[in-house]
Design an enzyme around this catalytic site. Structure first.
Site, PDB file in Angstrom:
ATOM      1  N   LYS A   1      -1.453   4.448  16.299  1.00 24.75           N
ATOM      2  CA  LYS A   1      -2.631   3.539  16.609  1.00 24.75           C
ATOM      3  C   LYS A   1      -3.244   3.465  18.082  1.00 24.75           C
ATOM      4  O   LYS A   1      -4.431   3.392  18.154  1.00 24.75           O
ATOM      5  CB  LYS A   1      -2.121   2.043  16.558  1.00 24.75           C
ATOM      6  CG  LYS A   1      -1.591   1.451  15.322  1.00 24.75           C
ATOM      7  CD  LYS A   1      -1.517   0.138  15.162  1.00 24.75           C
ATOM      8  CE  LYS A   1      -1.189  -0.507  13.915  1.00 24.75           C
ATOM      9  NZ  LYS A   1      -0.914  -1.845  13.946  1.00 24.75           N
TER      10      LYS A   1
ATOM     11  N   LYS B   1      -0.505   6.201   3.140  1.00 22.49           N
ATOM     12  CA  LYS B   1      -0.052   4.863   2.700  1.00 22.49           C
ATOM     13  C   LYS B   1      -0.960   3.753   2.231  1.00 22.49           C
ATOM     14  O   LYS B   1      -2.420   3.777   2.927  1.00 22.49           O
ATOM     15  CB  LYS B   1       0.516   4.036   4.072  1.00 22.49           C
ATOM     16  CG  LYS B   1       1.326   2.843   3.994  1.00 22.49           C
ATOM     17  CD  LYS B   1       1.914   2.535   5.160  1.00 22.49           C
ATOM     18  CE  LYS B   1       0.981   1.562   5.907  1.00 22.49           C
ATOM     19  NZ  LYS B   1       1.443   0.754   7.150  1.00 22.49           N
TER      20      LYS B   1
ATOM     21  N   LYS C   1      -4.592  -1.924   4.699  1.00 23.54           N
ATOM     22  CA  LYS C   1      -5.689  -2.875   4.603  1.00 23.54           C
ATOM     23  C   LYS C   1      -6.928  -2.216   5.647  1.00 23.54           C
ATOM     24  O   LYS C   1      -8.215  -2.779   5.604  1.00 23.54           O
ATOM     25  CB  LYS C   1      -5.418  -4.240   5.013  1.00 23.54           C
ATOM     26  CG  LYS C   1      -4.693  -4.576   6.229  1.00 23.54           C
ATOM     27  CD  LYS C   1      -4.083  -6.282   6.242  1.00 23.54           C
ATOM     28  CE  LYS C   1      -2.798  -5.988   7.026  1.00 23.54           C
ATOM     29  NZ  LYS C   1      -2.177  -7.242   6.847  1.00 23.54           N
TER      30      LYS C   1
HETATM   31  P1  AMP Z   1       1.445  -5.335   7.898  1.00 25.06           P
HETATM   32  O1  AMP Z   1       0.440  -5.697   7.009  1.00 25.06           O
HETATM   33  O2  AMP Z   1       1.263  -4.118   8.550  1.00 25.06           O
HETATM   34  O3  AMP Z   1       1.538  -6.384   8.855  1.00 25.06           O
HETATM   35  O4  AMP Z   1       2.718  -5.227   7.021  1.00 25.06           O
HETATM   36  C1  AMP Z   1       3.506  -6.230   6.616  1.00 25.06           C
HETATM   37  C2  AMP Z   1       4.671  -5.957   5.743  1.00 25.06           C
HETATM   38  O5  AMP Z   1       4.031  -5.236   4.476  1.00 25.06           O
HETATM   39  C3  AMP Z   1       5.536  -4.849   6.264  1.00 25.06           C
HETATM   40  O6  AMP Z   1       7.080  -5.182   6.067  1.00 25.06           O
HETATM   41  C4  AMP Z   1       5.276  -3.635   5.877  1.00 25.06           C
HETATM   42  O7  AMP Z   1       6.195  -2.754   5.865  1.00 25.06           O
HETATM   43  C5  AMP Z   1       4.642  -3.992   4.520  1.00 25.06           C
HETATM   44  N1  AMP Z   1       3.705  -2.994   4.022  1.00 25.06           N
HETATM   45  C6  AMP Z   1       2.583  -2.900   4.498  1.00 25.06           C
HETATM   46  N2  AMP Z   1       1.850  -1.580   3.751  1.00 25.06           N
HETATM   47  C7  AMP Z   1       2.784  -1.261   2.838  1.00 25.06           C
HETATM   48  C8  AMP Z   1       2.712  -0.315   1.966  1.00 25.06           C
HETATM   49  N3  AMP Z   1       1.678   0.535   1.839  1.00 25.06           N
HETATM   50  N4  AMP Z   1       3.939  -0.254   1.135  1.00 25.06           N
HETATM   51  C9  AMP Z   1       4.970  -0.861   1.221  1.00 25.06           C
HETATM   52  N5  AMP Z   1       5.164  -1.783   2.178  1.00 25.06           N
HETATM   53  C10 AMP Z   1       4.087  -2.005   3.050  1.00 25.06           C
END
Ligand code: AMP
Ligand code: TRP
Length: 339
Positions: free
Chosen positions: A119, A202, A205
């Site tokens: 990041k 991955k 968003k």
């Molecule tokens: P974040 O949106 O980065 O705050 O992620 C929130 C949760 O969603 C965390 O537990 C991440 O590990 C999970 N997560 C986000 N993107 C993915 C993805 N592409 N595949 C699996 N888990 C995800």
């Protein structure tokens, strides 16, 4: 050190940085929902303090994103009667414990975090101090509840190892087994959902291409179109797991199918082995719409009256503080702060 037994307690959080994806749902939220039915107290959090670490967000957008994330949690099946649902900044003990952890964690530990390196990119000098300290706040989120289990996607594994290191160092430095050594829960067929346009990235968003992801707010037509257009290879689907080696896009679509349908990859391949993507993709689209459309319509209903969401979050914050205030008090006592 004395042996302490901790109440089995689950904590996890998601950043309200705008838009929930299928990756969040399959990698995290689906597990959050099932853990409510197990022998755990469950606490789920919108981590708004984390959401401002990468860049500042327009204030009205942050408020909207936080409420929309709460709506996503509730619409996915997280019940305010079974779980404590909170917004991070409404429970001040998270930030208070984070300061203590800033003094426990070492610069070297933080500098090794791959998410920080990704990041901050090449221009780390311009990154915020908050982005660097982000994992210490995450450790505080978890340990201010003495949480024992944390369900997350694969990408959070290193941050959870750091959480364990912080707990162990604190316990060692103050000579008491005060914080639990938390277990990560990284399970399910889709702990790492990949982009629909590139099987090596991955699903996120923050990807500039909307076609790379399924948003939890997408309507049925959009979901079907994105799945039909998803990148694949020309071969038929295999009937055994080894047949997915070196086929990241095929593996990703089969994993999504398996996770949505509560099956293992092997079970899905037994049924679909030999099929062309021309047959498999419409079946996947139909399954995705069947599972996701009720969630997006319930999210829309909840967002039409955000007072209900605000009431749920206020109640959650009051319940949370019954747990966090005494833990912060005992932490301060151990450190030697006069109270
Ligand atoms: P974040 O949106 O980065 O705050 O992620 C929130 C949760 O969603 C965390 O537990 C991440 O590990 C999970 N997560 C986000 N993107 C993915 C993805 N592409 N595949 C699996 N888990 C995800
Ligand atoms: N860092 C996590 C993410 O980006 C979000 C998060 C913050 C979190 N605090 C947490 C996850 C505590 C689990 C537990 O996905």
């Amino acid at each position: 050190m004395s042996q302490t037994t901790f109440t089995p307690r689950v904590f996890s959080g998601i950043q309200p940085s705008g838009g929930l994806t299928l990756g969040n749902y399959l990698g995290a939220i689906k597990r959050f929902v099932s853990m409510q039915e197990e022998d755990f107290e469950t606490i789920y959090c919108m981590v708004d303090l984390h959401a401002i670490t990468a860049k500042l967000i327009d204030p009205s957008e942050l408020r909207h994103n936080t409420r929309e994330l709460a709506a996503g949690f509730i619409a996915s099946g997280i019940s305010p009667d079974k779980s404590i649902l909170i917004n991070q900044s409404q429970v001040p003990e998270h930030a208070q414990l984070a300061w203590i952890f800033n003094c426990i964690a070492r610069m070297g530990w933080m500098g090794r975090m791959t998410q920080w390196k990704d990041k901050a990119g090449k221009n780390a000098e311009a990154a915020s101090l908050g982005l660097f300290a982000y994992p210490a706040l995450m450790a505080a989120d978890i340990l201010i509840y003495h949480a024992t289990h944390v369900p997350v996607g694969e990408d959070q594994k290193q941050h959870l190892e750091l959480t364990r290191d912080i707990a162990a160092k604190f316990n060692h430095d103050y000579g008491e087994e005060f914080f639990p050594i938390t277990e990560p829960v990284i399970e399910g067929a889709a702990t790492r959902v990949m982009s629909l346009r590139d099987g090596s990235k991955k699903m996120s968003k923050s990807d500039p291409s909307d076609a790379s992801r399924i948003n939890m707010t997408d309507d049925a037509d959009t979901i079907s179109r994105k799945i039909r257009k998803a990148k694949t290879d020309p071969d038929a689907l295999p009937s055994a797991l080894e047949g997915l080696d070196h086929r990241p896009e095929a593996r990703n679509l089969v994993s999504i199918y398996a996770a949505l349908n509560d099956q293992s990859l092997e079970e899905v391949l037994r049924d679909v082995g030999g099929q062309q993507f021309g047959t498999f993709k419409p079946a996947l689209a139909e399954l995705a719409v069947e599972k996701l459309a009720p969630i997006s319509s319930e999210m829309a209903r909840l967002m039409a009256d955000t007072d209900e969401i605000d009431r749920i979050l206020a109640k959650g914050a009051a319940q949370a503080r019954e747990i966090t205030a005494p833990i912060l008090k005992r932490t301060y006592d151990l450190i030697g702060m006069v109270s």
